[in-house]
Design an enzyme around this catalytic site. Structure first.
Site, PDB file in Angstrom:
ATOM      1  CB  CYS A 243      -0.902  -0.009   1.239  1.00 39.93           C
ATOM      2  SG  CYS A 243      -1.866   1.495   1.380  1.00 39.93           S
ATOM      3  CG  ASN A 252      -0.766  -8.618  -1.351  1.00 38.62           C
ATOM      4  OD1 ASN A 252      -0.309  -7.603  -1.857  1.00 38.62           O
ATOM      5  ND2 ASN A 252      -1.951  -8.661  -0.798  1.00 38.62           N
TER       6      ASN A 252
HETATM    7  N1  COA Z   1     -12.153   7.943  -7.267  1.00 40.52           N
HETATM    8  C1  COA Z   1     -11.657   8.912  -8.059  1.00 40.52           C
HETATM    9  N2  COA Z   1     -11.398  10.155  -7.635  1.00 40.52           N
HETATM   10  C2  COA Z   1     -11.673  10.424  -6.349  1.00 40.52           C
HETATM   11  C3  COA Z   1     -12.194   9.480  -5.469  1.00 40.52           C
HETATM   12  C4  COA Z   1     -12.437   8.196  -5.980  1.00 40.52           C
HETATM   13  N3  COA Z   1     -12.894   7.207  -5.220  1.00 40.52           N
HETATM   14  N4  COA Z   1     -12.367  10.050  -4.274  1.00 40.52           N
HETATM   15  C5  COA Z   1     -11.950  11.322  -4.377  1.00 40.52           C
HETATM   16  N5  COA Z   1     -11.525  11.546  -5.628  1.00 40.52           N
HETATM   17  C6  COA Z   1     -10.962  12.767  -6.204  1.00 40.52           C
HETATM   18  C7  COA Z   1     -11.873  13.959  -6.135  1.00 40.52           C
HETATM   19  O1  COA Z   1     -12.725  13.975  -7.236  1.00 40.52           O
HETATM   20  C8  COA Z   1     -10.875  15.090  -6.134  1.00 40.52           C
HETATM   21  O2  COA Z   1     -10.427  15.288  -7.454  1.00 40.52           O
HETATM   22  P1  COA Z   1      -9.934  16.716  -7.956  1.00 40.52           P
HETATM   23  O3  COA Z   1      -8.727  17.070  -7.154  1.00 40.52           O
HETATM   24  O4  COA Z   1      -9.653  16.513  -9.407  1.00 40.52           O
HETATM   25  O5  COA Z   1     -11.092  17.627  -7.703  1.00 40.52           O
HETATM   26  C9  COA Z   1      -9.702  14.538  -5.333  1.00 40.52           C
HETATM   27  O6  COA Z   1      -9.837  13.106  -5.402  1.00 40.52           O
HETATM   28  C10 COA Z   1      -9.750  14.921  -3.868  1.00 40.52           C
HETATM   29  O7  COA Z   1     -11.089  14.848  -3.499  1.00 40.52           O
HETATM   30  P2  COA Z   1     -11.612  14.938  -2.040  1.00 40.52           P
HETATM   31  O8  COA Z   1     -13.071  14.907  -1.997  1.00 40.52           O
HETATM   32  O9  COA Z   1     -10.892  16.056  -1.355  1.00 40.52           O
HETATM   33  O10 COA Z   1     -11.140  13.549  -1.587  1.00 40.52           O
HETATM   34  P3  COA Z   1     -10.609  13.197  -0.213  1.00 40.52           P
HETATM   35  O11 COA Z   1      -9.436  14.037   0.115  1.00 40.52           O
HETATM   36  O12 COA Z   1     -11.712  13.091   0.734  1.00 40.52           O
HETATM   37  O13 COA Z   1     -10.131  11.691  -0.506  1.00 40.52           O
HETATM   38  C11 COA Z   1      -8.964   9.900  -1.466  1.00 40.52           C
HETATM   39  C12 COA Z   1      -9.266  11.400  -1.512  1.00 40.52           C
HETATM   40  C13 COA Z   1      -8.404   9.470  -0.165  1.00 40.52           C
HETATM   41  C14 COA Z   1     -10.213   9.108  -1.755  1.00 40.52           C
HETATM   42  C15 COA Z   1      -7.961   9.707  -2.563  1.00 40.52           C
HETATM   43  O14 COA Z   1      -6.754  10.258  -2.142  1.00 40.52           O
HETATM   44  C16 COA Z   1      -7.765   8.268  -2.939  1.00 40.52           C
HETATM   45  O15 COA Z   1      -8.464   7.762  -3.799  1.00 40.52           O
HETATM   46  N6  COA Z   1      -6.763   7.606  -2.341  1.00 40.52           N
HETATM   47  C17 COA Z   1      -6.422   6.268  -2.698  1.00 40.52           C
HETATM   48  C18 COA Z   1      -6.582   5.289  -1.572  1.00 40.52           C
HETATM   49  C19 COA Z   1      -6.018   3.972  -1.991  1.00 40.52           C
HETATM   50  O16 COA Z   1      -6.209   3.500  -3.088  1.00 40.52           O
HETATM   51  N7  COA Z   1      -5.247   3.335  -1.116  1.00 40.52           N
HETATM   52  C20 COA Z   1      -4.611   2.111  -1.397  1.00 40.52           C
HETATM   53  C21 COA Z   1      -5.496   0.949  -1.301  1.00 40.52           C
HETATM   54  S1  COA Z   1      -6.162   0.619   0.286  1.00 40.52           S
HETATM   55 ZN    ZN Z   2      -2.910  -5.382   0.773  1.00 39.60          ZN
END
Ligand code: COA
Ligand code: ZN
Length: 305
Positions: A243, A252
């Protein structure tokens, strides 16, 4: 001789196309992600976490998962699930036609904030809303509890937290709850104790386990969970994985290692080890990194002899 409490049929949920690829330095185009999925299916894998609907800025390797989903044959041999961190992820997955989503909840506050930018309770609240919508939309929801055994920021995780999360979801009729050792901190004694207690309270059938091999205990942890009756394991081809938001996490447990262990113990997975080796070679070729599957050389020797 298999232990009588051991299940004889085990489901392997292959997470390489999501967990395996999300933190690789080489970002695979959709065609290559699809190629890897096809190779896994050819080996007989029936459940695949094929990608995630997350911010492409946060995880560039998972961009265009909607295009990937479009290319997957819904009548194909495997069931595909897609990881989602929030409601936006659910909506994107649903709109792209996903039939199963894997929503992440957390056993630690700091990990929730680092990964999903919301607290544990908010992530759980989002999961409940998603479960409600998904029921109406006819979409399966798998809930995965990140850092169930240890957190990179908070250290040891109190098993009571996991027990309480599990009780809430299982009693509400969730169809699968997967306990994740996101950073590979668990040991077999801890896994055995937690899973035996959960299986005692709720039966083992609803649970799954997701282990990382950071401390070389992942396969031993699979065995400990098997003894508690668990029949669902996430694993990643070639041991790819990790991650990006959990410092110190390594790959994994390798799918080929788990499959060979299970088969040698007389359990059924429906997976062909020779074809799995081909998928493992492909994973190495596509990502350019050495796979962690430790059984690989032995397996290759067996097939060549
Ligand atoms: N899919 C696509 N884009 C997403 C999203 C999702 N599930 N959730 C949020 N976003 C986008 C928003 O549209 C926004 O885009 P912009 O900057 O172009 O406007 C940006 O992310 C931030 O949005 P916000 O509402 O402030 O999101 P947030 O800060 O609450 O959360 C996360 C953002 C955490 C969802 C995002 O960083 C993310 O997807 N992280 C990945 C987590 C992951 O995959 N971890 C590893 C596996 S467990
Ligand atoms: Zn994992």
């Amino acid at each position: 001789m298999p232990d009588p409490v051991m299940p004889d049929r085990v489901t392997i949920n292959e997470v390489g196309p999501r967990d395996g690829l999300q933190s690789q330095s080489r970002i695979l185009p959709v065609a290559e992600r699809l190629q890897l999925i096809r190779a896994l299916e050819a080996a007989g894998i029936s459940r695949i976490e094929a990608g995630s609907f997350v911010s492409p800025k946060a995880v560039p390797a998972m961009a265009n998962t909607d295009l990937l989903l479009e290319s997957l044959d819904r009548q194909g041999p495997a069931n595909y699930s897609f990881l989602i961190p929030n409601m936006k992820g659910y909506e994107l997955a649903r709109d792209a036609g996903a039939e199963s989503v894997t929503m992440v909840v957390y056993a630690s506050e700091t990990m929730a904030r680092r990964n999903a930018r919301m607290g544990m309770e908010d992530a759980e609240r989002a999961a409940w809303k998603i479960i409600d919508l998904a029921r109406a939309d006819g979409i399966e929801v798998i809930v995965i509890v990140a850092v169930s055994f240890g957190c990179p920021f908070e250290g040891a995780v109190d098993s009571a937290i996991v027990n309480n999360i599990a009780a809430r979801f299982v009693e509400a009729g969730i169809h699968r709850l997967v306990l994740a050792d996101t950073i590979g901190a668990a040991d077999p004694a801890q896994v055995g104790a937690l899973l035996a207690s959960l299986a005692g309270d709720h039966g083992p059938g609803v649970f799954g386990c997701h282990f990382h091999d950071t401390r070389a205990m992942a396969l031993a942890n699979v065995y400990a969970a098997l003894q508690a009756g668990i029949r669902w394991f996430d694993s990643s081809i070639g041991g790819l994985g990790g991650c990006p938001f959990a410092p110190g996490a390594s790959g994994n447990v390798a799918t080929e290692d788990v499959v060979v262990m299970l088969q040698q113990m007389g359990m059924k997975t429906g997976i062909d080890a020779a074809r799995l080796l081909e998928a493992s070679d492909l994973a190495t070729e596509l990502t350019g990194t050495a796979p962690g599957g430790r059984v690989r050389n032995w397996l290759r020797g067996q097939l060549n002899s």
